[in-house]
Design a protein around this motif. Structure first.
Motif, PDB file in Angstrom:
ATOM      1  N   ALA A   1      -4.792   2.866  -4.275  1.00 42.65           N
ATOM      2  CA  ALA A   1      -3.540   2.183  -2.752  1.00 42.65           C
ATOM      3  C   ALA A   1      -4.732   1.696  -2.013  1.00 42.65           C
ATOM      4  O   ALA A   1      -3.896   0.424  -0.976  1.00 42.65           O
ATOM      5  CB  ALA A   1      -3.037   3.765  -2.525  1.00 42.65           C
TER       6      ALA A   1
ATOM      7  N   TYR B   1       0.659  -0.703   0.323  1.00 41.84           N
ATOM      8  CA  TYR B   1      -0.108  -0.116   0.215  1.00 41.84           C
ATOM      9  C   TYR B   1       0.931   0.730   0.580  1.00 41.84           C
ATOM     10  O   TYR B   1       0.531   2.408  -1.025  1.00 41.84           O
ATOM     11  CB  TYR B   1      -0.728  -0.389   1.703  1.00 41.84           C
ATOM     12  CG  TYR B   1      -1.184   1.345   1.698  1.00 41.84           C
ATOM     13  CD1 TYR B   1      -2.263   1.854   0.933  1.00 41.84           C
ATOM     14  CD2 TYR B   1      -0.581   1.668   2.687  1.00 41.84           C
ATOM     15  CE1 TYR B   1      -2.996   3.387   1.608  1.00 41.84           C
ATOM     16  CE2 TYR B   1      -1.063   3.462   3.112  1.00 41.84           C
ATOM     17  CZ  TYR B   1      -1.843   3.581   2.686  1.00 41.84           C
ATOM     18  OH  TYR B   1      -2.949   5.159   3.221  1.00 41.84           O
TER      19      TYR B   1
ATOM     20  N   TYR C   1      -4.775   6.864  -5.526  1.00 41.12           N
ATOM     21  CA  TYR C   1      -4.878   7.193  -3.777  1.00 41.12           C
ATOM     22  C   TYR C   1      -6.098   6.248  -3.682  1.00 41.12           C
ATOM     23  O   TYR C   1      -6.270   4.993  -3.341  1.00 41.12           O
ATOM     24  CB  TYR C   1      -5.820   7.618  -2.786  1.00 41.12           C
ATOM     25  CG  TYR C   1      -5.140   7.467  -1.469  1.00 41.12           C
ATOM     26  CD1 TYR C   1      -4.063   6.967  -0.896  1.00 41.12           C
ATOM     27  CD2 TYR C   1      -5.798   7.515  -0.633  1.00 41.12           C
ATOM     28  CE1 TYR C   1      -3.751   6.624   0.188  1.00 41.12           C
ATOM     29  CE2 TYR C   1      -5.615   7.320   0.355  1.00 41.12           C
ATOM     30  CZ  TYR C   1      -4.573   6.851   1.401  1.00 41.12           C
ATOM     31  OH  TYR C   1      -4.419   6.686   2.238  1.00 41.12           O
ATOM     32  N   GLN C   2      -7.337   6.180  -4.595  1.00 39.79           N
ATOM     33  CA  GLN C   2      -8.234   4.821  -4.186  1.00 39.79           C
ATOM     34  C   GLN C   2      -7.541   3.167  -4.695  1.00 39.79           C
ATOM     35  O   GLN C   2      -8.055   1.977  -3.744  1.00 39.79           O
ATOM     36  CB  GLN C   2      -9.335   4.905  -5.178  1.00 39.79           C
ATOM     37  CG  GLN C   2     -10.158   6.180  -4.612  1.00 39.79           C
ATOM     38  CD  GLN C   2     -11.303   5.842  -3.183  1.00 39.79           C
ATOM     39  OE1 GLN C   2     -11.497   5.000  -2.467  1.00 39.79           O
ATOM     40  NE2 GLN C   2      -9.704   7.259  -2.247  1.00 39.79           N
TER      41      GLN C   2
ATOM     42  N   ALA D   1       0.703   8.938  -4.928  1.00 41.54           N
ATOM     43  CA  ALA D   1      -0.415   9.058  -5.159  1.00 41.54           C
ATOM     44  C   ALA D   1      -0.592  10.537  -5.026  1.00 41.54           C
ATOM     45  O   ALA D   1      -1.300  11.252  -5.016  1.00 41.54           O
ATOM     46  CB  ALA D   1      -1.604   8.565  -4.790  1.00 41.54           C
ATOM     47  N   MET D   2      -0.334  10.866  -3.570  1.00 40.94           N
ATOM     48  CA  MET D   2      -0.235  11.801  -1.906  1.00 40.94           C
ATOM     49  C   MET D   2       0.728  12.911  -2.627  1.00 40.94           C
ATOM     50  O   MET D   2       0.608  13.948  -2.900  1.00 40.94           O
ATOM     51  CB  MET D   2       0.305  11.121  -1.201  1.00 40.94           C
ATOM     52  CG  MET D   2      -0.048  10.168   0.020  1.00 40.94           C
ATOM     53  SD  MET D   2      -1.853  11.521  -0.352  1.00 40.94           S
ATOM     54  CE  MET D   2      -3.320  10.485  -0.898  1.00 40.94           C
TER      55      MET D   2
ATOM     56  N   ALA E   1      -6.944  14.434  -2.482  1.00 42.44           N
ATOM     57  CA  ALA E   1      -5.702  13.430  -2.772  1.00 42.44           C
ATOM     58  C   ALA E   1      -6.467  12.101  -2.366  1.00 42.44           C
ATOM     59  O   ALA E   1      -6.353  11.227  -2.528  1.00 42.44           O
ATOM     60  CB  ALA E   1      -4.526  13.908  -2.319  1.00 42.44           C
ATOM     61  N   TYR E   2      -7.025  12.262  -1.301  1.00 49.37           N
ATOM     62  CA  TYR E   2      -8.435  10.897  -1.126  1.00 49.37           C
ATOM     63  C   TYR E   2      -8.512  10.589  -1.932  1.00 49.37           C
ATOM     64  O   TYR E   2      -9.046   9.554  -2.071  1.00 49.37           O
ATOM     65  CB  TYR E   2      -8.797  11.340   0.749  1.00 49.37           C
ATOM     66  CG  TYR E   2      -9.193   9.714   0.853  1.00 49.37           C
ATOM     67  CD1 TYR E   2      -8.698   9.599   2.209  1.00 49.37           C
ATOM     68  CD2 TYR E   2     -10.642   9.620   0.581  1.00 49.37           C
ATOM     69  CE1 TYR E   2      -9.148   8.105   2.697  1.00 49.37           C
ATOM     70  CE2 TYR E   2     -11.020   8.150   1.315  1.00 49.37           C
ATOM     71  CZ  TYR E   2     -10.513   8.043   2.227  1.00 49.37           C
ATOM     72  OH  TYR E   2     -10.787   6.434   2.569  1.00 49.37           O
TER      73      TYR E   2
ATOM     74  N   ALA F   1       0.488   4.175  -2.283  1.00 47.16           N
ATOM     75  CA  ALA F   1      -0.361   5.695  -1.418  1.00 47.16           C
ATOM     76  C   ALA F   1       0.951   6.733  -1.566  1.00 47.16           C
ATOM     77  O   ALA F   1       0.565   7.875  -1.902  1.00 47.16           O
ATOM     78  CB  ALA F   1      -0.545   5.615  -0.306  1.00 47.16           C
TER      79      ALA F   1
END
Length: 98
Positions: A76, A21, A73-74, A28-29, A67-68, A25
């Protein structure tokens, strides 16, 4: 106003999936404008439990929420699945100009 995304792992059930993850992640962040300020296990615990945490700075609340919700991120989160339990909060930075 700068905000800080604070992610705390309250339980880790599958360390290998948590590691997988993190590899998805993190980028992605960063792609969403996040800047990692701290991550990992605490170097000292003064009160409470020894919990792995991450602090990421974003330019504002909207950027942190975006971002979330981003597709990256999804993905991740799909990798993480039920491998861990977490708490995520977004905190506003203290305004130093006051």
């Amino acid at each position: 106003m700068t905000v800080y995304w604070v992610n705390t792992f309250t339980a880790i059930h599958d360390p290998q999936r948590v590691s997988a993850y993190a590899k998805v992640a993190g980028p992605a962040m960063e792609a969403a404008g996040g800047v990692f300020l701290a991550k990992g296990d605490p170097v000292a615990v003064l009160e409470g439990a020894d919990l792995r945490s991450t602090i990421i700075a974003f330019p504002d609340r909207e950027a942190a929420v975006a971002a979330y919700e981003s597709p990256a991120y999804q993905r991740a989160l799909e990798v993480l699945g039920d491998a861990a339990e977490r708490q995520i909060r977004v905190l506003a930075a203290i305004d130093d100009s006051a």
